[in-house]
Design a protein around this motif. Structure first.
Motif, PDB file in Angstrom:
ATOM      1  N   GLU A 115       0.831  -1.203   0.000  1.00 22.47           N
ATOM      2  CA  GLU A 115       0.000   0.000   0.000  1.00 22.47           C
ATOM      3  C   GLU A 115       0.866   1.253   0.000  1.00 22.47           C
ATOM      4  N   VAL A 116       0.373   2.266  -0.703  1.00 25.20           N
ATOM      5  CA  VAL A 116       1.089   3.544  -0.798  1.00 25.20           C
ATOM      6  C   VAL A 116       0.127   4.670  -0.432  1.00 25.20           C
ATOM      7  N   ASP A 117       0.679   5.756   0.095  1.00 27.20           N
ATOM      8  CA  ASP A 117      -0.151   6.898   0.486  1.00 27.20           C
ATOM      9  C   ASP A 117       0.029   8.076  -0.462  1.00 27.20           C
ATOM     10  N   HIS A 118       0.597   7.786  -1.652  1.00 27.75           N
ATOM     11  CA  HIS A 118       0.791   8.813  -2.668  1.00 27.75           C
ATOM     12  C   HIS A 118       0.797   8.113  -4.028  1.00 27.75           C
ATOM     13  N   LEU A 119       0.748   8.890  -5.086  1.00 29.92           N
ATOM     14  CA  LEU A 119       0.811   8.293  -6.418  1.00 29.92           C
ATOM     15  C   LEU A 119       2.226   7.789  -6.672  1.00 29.92           C
ATOM     16  N   VAL A 120       2.346   6.513  -6.876  1.00 30.08           N
ATOM     17  CA  VAL A 120       3.661   5.911  -7.046  1.00 30.08           C
ATOM     18  C   VAL A 120       4.222   6.296  -8.419  1.00 30.08           C
ATOM     19  N   THR A 121       5.506   6.559  -8.479  1.00 32.02           N
ATOM     20  CA  THR A 121       6.154   6.918  -9.737  1.00 32.02           C
ATOM     21  C   THR A 121       6.675   5.654 -10.426  1.00 32.02           C
ATOM     22  N   PRO A 122       7.021   5.743 -11.705  1.00 28.66           N
ATOM     23  CA  PRO A 122       7.621   4.592 -12.381  1.00 28.66           C
ATOM     24  C   PRO A 122       8.903   4.121 -11.685  1.00 28.66           C
ATOM     25  N   ASP A 123       9.733   5.052 -11.228  1.00 29.93           N
ATOM     26  CA  ASP A 123      10.969   4.669 -10.529  1.00 29.93           C
ATOM     27  C   ASP A 123      10.663   3.934  -9.227  1.00 29.93           C
ATOM     28  N   GLU A 124       9.688   4.434  -8.478  1.00 28.55           N
ATOM     29  CA  GLU A 124       9.315   3.769  -7.227  1.00 28.55           C
ATOM     30  C   GLU A 124       8.743   2.379  -7.494  1.00 28.55           C
ATOM     31  N   THR A 125       7.984   2.265  -8.571  1.00 30.17           N
ATOM     32  CA  THR A 125       7.435   0.958  -8.932  1.00 30.17           C
ATOM     33  C   THR A 125       8.558  -0.042  -9.163  1.00 30.17           C
ATOM     34  N   ALA A 126       9.562   0.372  -9.911  1.00 32.09           N
ATOM     35  CA  ALA A 126      10.701  -0.513 -10.177  1.00 32.09           C
ATOM     36  C   ALA A 126      11.414  -0.903  -8.888  1.00 32.09           C
ATOM     37  N   GLU A 127      11.574   0.060  -7.976  1.00 30.31           N
ATOM     38  CA  GLU A 127      12.245  -0.230  -6.703  1.00 30.31           C
ATOM     39  C   GLU A 127      11.439  -1.199  -5.855  1.00 30.31           C
ATOM     40  N   LEU A 128      10.124  -1.019  -5.823  1.00 32.93           N
ATOM     41  CA  LEU A 128       9.259  -1.918  -5.040  1.00 32.93           C
ATOM     42  C   LEU A 128       9.305  -3.341  -5.588  1.00 32.93           C
ATOM     43  N   VAL A 129       9.305  -3.471  -6.907  1.00 30.27           N
ATOM     44  CA  VAL A 129       9.372  -4.799  -7.523  1.00 30.27           C
ATOM     45  C   VAL A 129      10.706  -5.471  -7.211  1.00 30.27           C
ATOM     46  N   ALA A 130      11.785  -4.726  -7.370  1.00 30.57           N
ATOM     47  CA  ALA A 130      13.107  -5.288  -7.078  1.00 30.57           C
ATOM     48  C   ALA A 130      13.224  -5.683  -5.611  1.00 30.57           C
ATOM     49  N   GLY A 131      12.655  -4.880  -4.721  1.00 30.23           N
ATOM     50  CA  GLY A 131      12.701  -5.198  -3.295  1.00 30.23           C
ATOM     51  C   GLY A 131      11.932  -6.458  -2.964  1.00 30.23           C
ATOM     52  N   ALA A 132      10.765  -6.626  -3.578  1.00 30.26           N
ATOM     53  CA  ALA A 132       9.963  -7.837  -3.336  1.00 30.26           C
ATOM     54  C   ALA A 132      10.710  -9.067  -3.812  1.00 30.26           C
ATOM     55  N   ILE A 133      11.314  -8.985  -4.993  1.00 24.78           N
ATOM     56  CA  ILE A 133      12.064 -10.129  -5.523  1.00 24.78           C
ATOM     57  C   ILE A 133      13.220 -10.492  -4.591  1.00 24.78           C
ATOM     58  N   ALA A 134      13.938  -9.477  -4.124  1.00 21.95           N
ATOM     59  CA  ALA A 134      15.078  -9.739  -3.233  1.00 21.95           C
ATOM     60  C   ALA A 134      14.634 -10.432  -1.949  1.00 21.95           C
ATOM     61  N   ARG A 135      13.510 -10.001  -1.381  1.00 21.59           N
ATOM     62  CA  ARG A 135      13.000 -10.649  -0.159  1.00 21.59           C
ATOM     63  C   ARG A 135      12.591 -12.090  -0.429  1.00 21.59           C
ATOM     64  N   TRP A 136      11.869 -12.284  -1.515  1.00 26.91           N
ATOM     65  CA  TRP A 136      11.359 -13.618  -1.823  1.00 26.91           C
ATOM     66  C   TRP A 136      12.467 -14.584  -2.208  1.00 26.91           C
ATOM     67  N   ARG A 138      15.113 -14.998  -0.800  1.00 26.17           N
ATOM     68  CA  ARG A 138      15.676 -15.584   0.427  1.00 26.17           C
ATOM     69  C   ARG A 138      14.704 -16.566   1.082  1.00 26.17           C
ATOM     70  N   ALA A 139      13.499 -16.654   0.542  1.00 27.16           N
ATOM     71  CA  ALA A 139      12.505 -17.518   1.185  1.00 27.16           C
ATOM     72  C   ALA A 139      11.682 -18.265   0.139  1.00 27.16           C
ATOM     73  N   GLU A 140      10.504 -17.724  -0.220  1.00 24.38           N
ATOM     74  CA  GLU A 140       9.572 -18.444  -1.082  1.00 24.38           C
ATOM     75  C   GLU A 140      10.131 -18.797  -2.457  1.00 24.38           C
ATOM     76  N   LEU A 141      11.031 -17.964  -2.991  1.00 28.62           N
ATOM     77  CA  LEU A 141      11.531 -18.192  -4.343  1.00 28.62           C
ATOM     78  C   LEU A 141      12.958 -18.717  -4.366  1.00 28.62           C
ATOM     79  N   ALA A 142      13.440 -19.223  -3.271  1.00 29.27           N
ATOM     80  CA  ALA A 142      14.781 -19.819  -3.252  1.00 29.27           C
ATOM     81  C   ALA A 142      14.808 -21.000  -4.219  1.00 29.27           C
ATOM     82  N   GLY A 143      15.766 -21.006  -5.137  1.00 29.42           N
ATOM     83  CA  GLY A 143      15.884 -22.102  -6.083  1.00 29.42           C
ATOM     84  C   GLY A 143      14.968 -22.019  -7.283  1.00 29.42           C
ATOM     85  N   VAL A 144      14.219 -20.937  -7.415  1.00 26.12           N
ATOM     86  CA  VAL A 144      13.278 -20.776  -8.532  1.00 26.12           C
ATOM     87  C   VAL A 144      13.973 -20.093  -9.706  1.00 26.12           C
ATOM     88  N   ARG A 145      13.615 -20.485 -10.916  1.00 25.29           N
ATOM     89  CA  ARG A 145      14.091 -19.790 -12.107  1.00 25.29           C
ATOM     90  C   ARG A 145      13.050 -18.747 -12.509  1.00 25.29           C
TER      91      ARG A 145
END
Length: 399
Positions: A115-136, A138-145
């Motif tokens: 959730e965001v409390d402002h209009l997300v920018t394209p740059d912020e969108t990219a950062e949020l996606v990269a952050g989610a991938i990095a977290r996952w 280490r856990a749910e996506l370990a070993g996934v292609r």
């Protein structure tokens, strides 16, 4: 006489197409026996066996023992997509960016609404996606292609290069979000309109499965978009902008029903207006639907009825122009339809040409709040499904 090179090229092309056929069948139909694949493709058994083995070696499918309870005659191994092959699907909206990992079987593996409390920018969108991938990772996506990323954006997206020309509610203009996400994640990225991808998902896996002519309307935080399937093919228009039903000006027969002078459809039939009438600033789709269903406030019923009347006019116009056999409604539009389906059916029938509406059905999206993510995943999987031997798509599993 064709040269050796020409013959090899022809053989290679046929081979790639046959691999694509098998992988697409496992993707769309689920686990299938080799015998069923032989029947569906028209190829001989030995060819299907060799192709299945090759897809196993590529790490794209796995073969399982046949179900002993269904065994008749000679057992046939079952071919299923490999669970370790996934993509990242993204839906940026005005109140949240939803990110998910989706398997080749259209199953949501992990999903997160940021959730965001402002209009997300394209740059912020990219950062949020990269952050989610990095977290996952280490856990749910370990070993996934991870094959790639697909973005379902509520706006007009140029299909030639994925440039978001105009997403008014996000305030994006000529936004290179595809390049930004690729740079942030290192993964090939594709972008398309959210409602177009919702239509694709519902046509392949949901309420529109097996239907060749349908209209899909998506109601989201950014308004109303649409997708069209005509004679079994998704229609994008000359540059990818087809289906903008929300920008049409609705016919409103009662002056008392109008809320936005000279407004377009999505100004009148609006998720924001539904949230306002239940006293909420934001909510995800299931929460909003629950609040509306539980309310006994006459104002809520009045607003639902008002929006349903205007929606019926828009649907009648679509029927008269396109003559579909099915209309699928997703998001808050599904909530409107389910509130009083008989009233919606009657209002649509009253405004559509009888011959154009013969046999027409109105259904709600079967994939629920995952429809846009599954559509975005289809976009990201498209190159792999078209050519499983593409060099960039056969890297080993990433740990």
């Amino acid at each position: 006489m064709a040269s050796v090179v020409d013959r090899l090229g022809t053989f290679d092309g046929v081979h790639r197409r046959n691999l694509s056929k098998l992988l697409a069948l496992a993707h769309l139909e689920g686990p299938l026996s080799r015998a069923r694949l032989t029947s569906e493709t028209g190829l001989n058994r030995s060819t299907v066996a060799a192709l299945a083995t090759e897809l196993v070696d590529l790490g794209l499918v796995e073969e399982r023992a046949p179900d002993p309870t269904k065994r008749v005659g000679r057992p046939s191994p079952v071919v299923a997509v490999h669970p370790g092959v996934q993509v990242i699907a993204v839906n940026p909206e005005v109140d949240a960016v939803t990110v998910a990992a989706v398997g080749l079987n259209a199953r949501i593996v992990v999903r997160e609404r940021l959730e965001v409390d402002h209009l997300v920018t394209p740059d912020e969108t990219a950062e949020l996606v990269a952050g989610a991938i990095a977290r996952w990772r280490r856990a749910e996506l370990a070993g996934v292609r991870l094959i790639g990323v697909g973005l379902a954006v509520p706006g007009q997206v140029r299909h030639s290069d994925g440039l978001v020309r105009w997403a008014p509610h996000l305030e994006w203009t000529d936004a290179p979000v595809r390049a930004l996400v690729e740079a942030a994640t290192g993964l090939p990225t594709q972008v398309a309109n959210d409602a177009t991808l919702g239509a694709r998902a519902e046509h392949l896996f949901g309420a529109g499965r097996g239907v060749d002519d349908l209209v899909y309307l998506n109601g989201g935080a950014s308004g109303i978009g649409g997708g069209l399937v005509v004679e079994g093919r998704l229609v994008g228009g000359a540059r990818g902008y087809a289906g903008e039903f929300g920008q049409n000006r609705p016919g409103i027969s009662s002056a008392g029903d109008r809320r936005a002078p000279d407004g377009v459809l999505e100004d009148e039939v609006s998720r924001a207006r539904l949230l306002e009438v239940v006293g909420r600033a934001s909510a995800d789709e299931p929460t909003l639907a629950g609040l509306l269903a539980a309310s006994e406030d006459p104002a809520v019923a009045d607003e639902l009825a008002r929006q349903q009347r205007i929606l019926a006019t828009a649907l009648g116009n679509a029927i008269n122009v396109l003559n579909p056999s099915l209309i699928v409604l997703g998001g808050f539009l599904a909530t409107l339809a389910e509130w009083n389906p008989d009233a919606l059916d009657a209002a649509v029938a009253a405004q559509a040409l009888p011959v154009a509406a013969e046999g027409l059905e109105i259904r709600v999206a079967e994939l629920g709040e995952n429809r846009l993510l599954i559509g975005a995943a289809e976009l990201a999987f498209a190159d792999l499904l078209a050519d499983p031997l593409a060099e960039q798509l056969v890297d080993p599993l990433v740990g």
